[in-house]
Design an enzyme around this catalytic site. Structure first.
Site, PDB file in Angstrom:
ATOM      1  N   ASP A 259      35.012  41.098  40.906  1.00  0.00           N
ATOM      2  CA  ASP A 259      36.409  40.816  40.575  1.00  0.00           C
ATOM      3  C   ASP A 259      36.983  39.789  41.541  1.00  0.00           C
ATOM      4  O   ASP A 259      38.151  39.433  41.439  1.00  0.00           O
ATOM      5  CB  ASP A 259      37.234  42.106  40.632  1.00  0.00           C
ATOM      6  CG  ASP A 259      38.654  41.908  40.124  1.00  0.00           C
ATOM      7  OD1 ASP A 259      38.827  41.322  39.038  1.00  0.00           O
ATOM      8  OD2 ASP A 259      39.595  42.332  40.825  1.00  0.00           O
ATOM      9  N   GLU A 264      37.635  31.393  45.136  1.00  0.00           N
ATOM     10  CA  GLU A 264      38.421  31.695  43.940  1.00  0.00           C
ATOM     11  C   GLU A 264      39.770  30.993  43.871  1.00  0.00           C
ATOM     12  O   GLU A 264      40.347  30.857  42.795  1.00  0.00           O
ATOM     13  CB  GLU A 264      38.648  33.205  43.818  1.00  0.00           C
ATOM     14  CG  GLU A 264      39.561  33.799  44.872  1.00  0.00           C
ATOM     15  CD  GLU A 264      39.709  35.316  44.729  1.00  0.00           C
ATOM     16  OE1 GLU A 264      40.856  35.781  44.685  1.00  0.00           O
ATOM     17  OE2 GLU A 264      38.701  36.018  44.655  1.00  0.00           O
ATOM     18  N   HIS A 296      40.152  38.661  39.735  1.00  0.00           N
ATOM     19  CA  HIS A 296      40.895  39.411  40.756  1.00  0.00           C
ATOM     20  C   HIS A 296      42.004  40.240  40.109  1.00  0.00           C
ATOM     21  O   HIS A 296      43.167  40.177  40.500  1.00  0.00           O
ATOM     22  CB  HIS A 296      41.475  38.444  41.785  1.00  0.00           C
ATOM     23  CG  HIS A 296      41.640  39.065  43.145  1.00  0.00           C
ATOM     24  ND1 HIS A 296      41.434  38.373  44.305  1.00  0.00           N
ATOM     25  CD2 HIS A 296      41.992  40.324  43.533  1.00  0.00           C
ATOM     26  CE1 HIS A 296      41.656  39.158  45.345  1.00  0.00           C
ATOM     27  NE2 HIS A 296      41.998  40.348  44.898  1.00  0.00           N
TER      28      HIS A 296
END
Length: 332
Positions: A259, A264, A296
């Site tokens: 996740d 990111e 996320h």
């Protein structure tokens, strides 16, 4: 009236914070931009900046915040690795949301485990195309398998309760273990090497520190059971992604549920569906059939969003009233 510059604002943030702010009455100004050295002028005139996981709050940004009159950095998340606490010490206060919903993240970690184990996404895609064959979809019983939990904080404890309910054997590693909890849920506290060697599923729930950065790497993967499942709902840089991909390629790692991703911030929380992904590592992860990668979102429940807003605004209220800050983060 306390003025708040709210960075990286999404529509759901505004809905949640505006609803909760009805009881506080702060002047919140929402900005879509991430906080960084280029966008820090937006904070001019604010008493507080409210930031999220992708903000760049290094020494240079902190210097500019202080010049602009900002007195409090309010992180609306648990992690604070993106804030230079050394630069902030004695100059500007920092608060966070230590536990918005441990249930949300723990339940999501289990969702990743089940989706990977039972090949849910592959099965759904097949049946939508009229393919009802079962070949390639075999999973395993979670019952009786061994889960290794790295870190045993609030989220990990909720996860352990769920996995205990599945009838799994649970191993855990923590620098400061809660032995009473471990005894209550039959958790065996072990060394990292033991956890790597014996676990069928490894789930990461430790903070990102210099000591835990790239905790999962070629060396640690070599110590794991062949075919191990790795779950990460913590921080992207707990895993060296290149070395994870190599582990997946050689089948040392059987599957990965992620996740979070170490790079990111250029992608997560944004719609980039009309653009080419120019991060080759991310592109390779997305092509792997035994990887589930999400943006996320483990925290993203109605309850968690309310708790984030409530805790953040309560910290701002404490600050405004000159009270001790319940959720203050200080350099150790």
């Amino acid at each position: 009236m306390i003025k708040v510059a709210f960075f990286d604002a999404k529509s759901y943030d505004e809905v949640s914070f505006n609803k909760t702010n009805a009881d506080y009455g702060f002047d919140i100004r929402y900005y879509q931009e991430h906080l960084n050295l280029k966008t820090v002028p937006l904070a001019k005139g604010a008493d507080v900046v409210c930031i999220f996981v992708n903000a760049e709050c290094n020494a240079a940004v902190i210097d500019e915040l202080i010049k602009n009159g900002v007195k409090l950095i309010a992180l609306r998340c648990a992690g604070f690795n993106n804030v230079d606490l050394k630069a902030a010490k004695g100059r500007i206060k920092v608060v966070r949301v230590p536990a918005y919903s441990p249930h949300a993240v723990a339940e999501y970690a289990v969702s990743l485990m089940l989706a990977l184990n039972r090949k849910i996404f592959r099965a759904v895609n097949r049946t939508r195309e009229g393919n009802f064959a079962l070949k390639g979809l075999m999973g395993f019983d979670m019952y009786g398998k061994t889960a290794g939990i790295v870190g045993m904080g609030r989220i990990a404890k909720e996860l352990i309760k769920i996995l205990h309910g599945f009838g799994m054997k649970v191993l855990a590693y923590d620098l400061y273990p809660d032995m009473e909890f471990a005894k209550q849920y039959d958790v065996q506290m072990v060394s990292l090497d033991e956890l790597y060697a014996e676990s069928d599923i490894i789930s990461l729930h430790c903070p990102l520190t210099p000591e835990t950065t790239f905790l999962i790497n070629a060396q640690s993967i070599a110590k794991m059971k062949p075919g191990v499942m790795i779950i990460n709902t913590g921080r992207g840089k707990l895993i060296n992604t290149e070395e994870l991909i190599e582990g997946l390629r050689t089948k040392r790692v059987g599957s990965a549920g992620l996740d979070v991703y170490e790079e990111e911030k250029n992608y997560f929380y944004e719609d980039r569906s009309d653009k080419i992904i120019d991060d080759d590592v991310l592109a390779r992860l997305l092509m792997m059939p035994n990887v589930v990668l999400t943006s996320h979102q483990a925290f993203f429940t109605v309850e968690a969003m309310h708790n984030i807003a409530l805790t953040t605004l309560e910290s701002i209220k404490e600050f405004g009233e000159g009270k001790p800050l319940t959720n203050e983060v200080v350099e150790q």
